[in-house]
Design an enzyme around this catalytic site. Structure first.
Site, PDB file in Angstrom:
ATOM      1  N   LYS A   1       1.087  -1.273  -0.078  1.00  0.00           N
ATOM      2  CA  LYS A   1       0.138   0.046  -0.034  1.00  0.00           C
ATOM      3  C   LYS A   1       0.815   1.240   0.010  1.00  0.00           C
ATOM      4  CE  LYS A   1      -4.574   0.849   0.786  1.00  0.00           C
ATOM      5  NZ  LYS A   1      -5.654   0.155   0.377  1.00  0.00           N
TER       6      LYS A   1
ATOM      7  N   GLY B   1     -22.670   4.886   5.953  1.00  0.00           N
ATOM      8  CA  GLY B   1     -21.818   5.483   4.898  1.00  0.00           C
ATOM      9  C   GLY B   1     -22.593   5.192   3.430  1.00  0.00           C
TER      10      GLY B   1
ATOM     11  N   VAL C   1     -19.135   2.737  -2.291  1.00  0.00           N
ATOM     12  CA  VAL C   1     -19.660   1.370  -1.844  1.00  0.00           C
ATOM     13  C   VAL C   1     -20.840   1.383  -1.497  1.00  0.00           C
ATOM     14  CG1 VAL C   1     -19.242  -0.882  -1.116  1.00  0.00           C
ATOM     15  CG2 VAL C   1     -17.220   0.670  -1.897  1.00  0.00           C
TER      16      VAL C   1
HETATM   17  P1  NAD Z   1     -16.301   6.799  -0.038  1.00  0.00           P
HETATM   18  O1  NAD Z   1     -15.306   7.938   0.429  1.00  0.00           O
HETATM   19  O2  NAD Z   1     -16.851   6.752  -1.521  1.00  0.00           O
HETATM   20  O3  NAD Z   1     -17.509   6.789   0.989  1.00  0.00           O
HETATM   21  C1  NAD Z   1     -17.507   6.796   2.308  1.00  0.00           C
HETATM   22  C2  NAD Z   1     -18.833   7.629   2.813  1.00  0.00           C
HETATM   23  O4  NAD Z   1     -18.906   7.188   4.342  1.00  0.00           O
HETATM   24  C3  NAD Z   1     -18.958   8.846   2.284  1.00  0.00           C
HETATM   25  O5  NAD Z   1     -20.239   9.167   1.797  1.00  0.00           O
HETATM   26  C4  NAD Z   1     -19.077   9.670   3.815  1.00  0.00           C
HETATM   27  O6  NAD Z   1     -19.676  10.867   3.845  1.00  0.00           O
HETATM   28  C5  NAD Z   1     -19.659   8.608   4.695  1.00  0.00           C
HETATM   29  N1  NAD Z   1     -18.956   8.998   5.902  1.00  0.00           N
HETATM   30  C6  NAD Z   1     -17.871   9.504   6.787  1.00  0.00           C
HETATM   31  N2  NAD Z   1     -17.715   9.497   7.805  1.00  0.00           N
HETATM   32  C7  NAD Z   1     -19.238   8.724   8.305  1.00  0.00           C
HETATM   33  C8  NAD Z   1     -19.684   8.668   9.534  1.00  0.00           C
HETATM   34  N3  NAD Z   1     -18.880   9.039  10.696  1.00  0.00           N
HETATM   35  N4  NAD Z   1     -20.916   8.146   9.475  1.00  0.00           N
HETATM   36  C9  NAD Z   1     -21.530   7.783   8.358  1.00  0.00           C
HETATM   37  N5  NAD Z   1     -21.191   8.229   7.322  1.00  0.00           N
HETATM   38  C10 NAD Z   1     -19.960   8.808   7.139  1.00  0.00           C
HETATM   39  O7  NAD Z   1     -15.501   5.472   0.095  1.00  0.00           O
HETATM   40  P2  NAD Z   1     -15.988   4.012  -0.408  1.00  0.00           P
HETATM   41  O8  NAD Z   1     -15.003   3.657  -1.749  1.00  0.00           O
HETATM   42  O9  NAD Z   1     -17.323   3.717  -0.492  1.00  0.00           O
HETATM   43  O10 NAD Z   1     -15.156   3.006   0.753  1.00  0.00           O
HETATM   44  C11 NAD Z   1     -15.998   2.864   1.733  1.00  0.00           C
HETATM   45  C12 NAD Z   1     -15.167   1.935   2.759  1.00  0.00           C
HETATM   46  O11 NAD Z   1     -15.040   0.607   2.349  1.00  0.00           O
HETATM   47  C13 NAD Z   1     -13.819   2.790   2.994  1.00  0.00           C
HETATM   48  O12 NAD Z   1     -13.277   2.241   4.338  1.00  0.00           O
HETATM   49  C14 NAD Z   1     -12.925   1.912   1.906  1.00  0.00           C
HETATM   50  O13 NAD Z   1     -11.522   1.659   2.707  1.00  0.00           O
HETATM   51  C15 NAD Z   1     -13.409   0.522   2.047  1.00  0.00           C
HETATM   52  N6  NAD Z   1     -13.260  -0.352   0.724  1.00  0.00           N
HETATM   53  C16 NAD Z   1     -13.820   0.422  -0.582  1.00  0.00           C
HETATM   54  C17 NAD Z   1     -13.223  -0.325  -1.398  1.00  0.00           C
HETATM   55  C18 NAD Z   1     -13.516   0.134  -2.796  1.00  0.00           C
HETATM   56  O14 NAD Z   1     -13.741  -0.681  -3.964  1.00  0.00           O
HETATM   57  N7  NAD Z   1     -13.993   1.467  -3.119  1.00  0.00           N
HETATM   58  C19 NAD Z   1     -12.661  -1.634  -1.442  1.00  0.00           C
HETATM   59  C20 NAD Z   1     -12.472  -2.221  -0.256  1.00  0.00           C
HETATM   60  C21 NAD Z   1     -12.587  -1.358   0.843  1.00  0.00           C
END
Ligand code: NAD
Length: 346
Positions: A80, A177, A181
């Site tokens: 990473k 959230g 995703v």
């Molecule tokens: P993203 O930034 O698009 O979405 C995260 C969402 O969470 C945002 O809408 C944000 O406003 C919301 N959020 C932040 N703090 C919050 C809180 N306290 N309460 C409620 N909502 C809150 O990120 P993503 O790409 O959707 O990824 C989400 C999670 O999944 C992350 O932890 C990421 O590391 C993990 N992940 C993502 C992927 C991927 O393919 N994108 C793959 C594996 C793991």
């Protein structure tokens, strides 16, 4: 931080500190383990409060990638990178090209991709300096919908294990959230007949889910108190902690966020509360499966993706079986299965 002591404990192979004053680049690339192949893992850009926070983050995330890639049966190790800086202010072509040069200098030991704070557009600049980059537009692209699909299959597998049926009609899922995703996942759950409770810190996102999926909206803090079958963390890490674990009224925790447990002791606390925990790096492996197809050179198609995603429910069932047989937590069982795959014997 006694860095080498930490590296010994966490078993990292190599950590590279990248400094390009002219480009304004301060980055860290961590290669955790390459026993199964080159270390694949995204590049996060974040305004860390301290440099030590950045080091801790990259070490923890890279280690997680080794376990995730091994669990998904990919011929890849774990790595990473983090760029220290505000993704809303400090991005430039120069910055990402400078980062690309450092990635290239590792000669393929580390392959980067987008992550929190970076996007396919940034990776386009990285690709001008190195071929060791994936998740580009026009290739496998944004992995989030595939991650969501994997989490969806994982939730069905949890339901089958606990309730004896993978049909999730009328199952109540609390999604924390609604980002890349979370919103896709909410759509899949809604189509399958699940009832949704949602939260996000952004008003427009919850309004969208309320309108499209008939979701009940709660505040960011209330999500820990709602009666539901499944709690699905899709926002931040460390959400299962001393302030939340006793409040949860769910039977299953199954979501996309990385590092959901504040530390390993919370796996035991969940088990004592009879809450089934789907280990995060198993259920959220869809994104890396998607990127790995691009890296492997197999022609990309949804058919290949769908077929490869089946490993998620299969692995979860193995994890749950092992945890039951050995009387250990599901987090411990997942670690044991992953380590049996990537650790060298003898
Ligand atoms: P993203 O930034 O698009 O979405 C995260 C969402 O969470 C945002 O809408 C944000 O406003 C919301 N959020 C932040 N703090 C919050 C809180 N306290 N309460 C409620 N909502 C809150 O990120 P993503 O790409 O959707 O990824 C989400 C999670 O999944 C992350 O932890 C990421 O590391 C993990 N992940 C993502 C992927 C991927 O393919 N994108 C793959 C594996 C793991």
């Amino acid at each position: 931080m006694e860095l080498f002591k930490v590296l010994d404990q966490m078993e990292h192979e190599e950590v590279v500190f990248c400094n390009d004053k002219e480009a304004g680049l301060k980055a860290i690339i961590a290669v955790h383990n390459t026993n199964l192949g080159p270390a694949l893992g995204g590049c996060r850009m974040w305004s860390y409060a301290t440099e030590e926070d950045a080091v801790r983050d990259v070490l923890r995330l890279s280690r997680g990638m080794t376990y995730k890639n091994a669990m998904m049966e990919l011929p890849l190790g774990g790595g990473k990178s983090v760029i220290i800086g505000d993704p809303r202010k400090a991005k430039s072509e120069k910055l990402f090209r400078a980062f690309g040069k450092f990635v290239n200098s590792l000669g393929g030991k580390y392959i980067t991709a987008e992550d929190v704070g970076t996007c396919p557009e940034d990776m386009k600049y990285v690709a001008m300096e190195t071929s060791y980059v994936a998740g580009l537009d026009g290739k496998s692209g944004d992995p989030s919908p595939i991650t969501a699909k994997g989490v969806f299959l994982g939730i069905k597998a949890c339901s089958e294990w606990l309730f004896g049926q993978s049909d999730i009609k009328d199952v109540v899922v609390a999604v924390q959230g609604l980002g890349h995703v979370g919103m896709s996942l909410a759509g899949l759950l809604y189509e399958a007949g699940a009832r949704l409770i949602v939260t996000d810190i952004y008003e427009d996102r919850v309004k969208e889910a309320e309108k499209k999926f008939n979701a009940k909206v709660v505040s960011a803090d209330e999500i820990y108190d709602v009666e539901c079958d499944v709690f699905s963390p899709c926002a931040l890490g460390a959400v299962i902690n001393e302030n939340t674990v006793e409040r949860l009224k769910c039977k299953i925790i199954a979501g996309a966020a990385n590092n959901q447990l504040k530390d390993e002791s919370f796996a035991q606390k969940l088990s004592e509360r009879d809450i089934l925990y789907a280990p995060d790096y198993v259920i959220n492996g869809g994104g890396v499966i998607n990127v790995s197809i691009e890296v492997s050179g197999i022609p990309y198609s949804m058919e290949v993706v769908e077929q490869k995603l089946q490993i998620i429910p299969t692995r979860l069932k193995e994890v749950f079986n092992m945890a039951k047989e050995k009387g250990i937590t599901t987090a411990k069982a997942a670690d044991m299965i992953a380590e049996s795959k990537f650790k060298k014997k003898g």
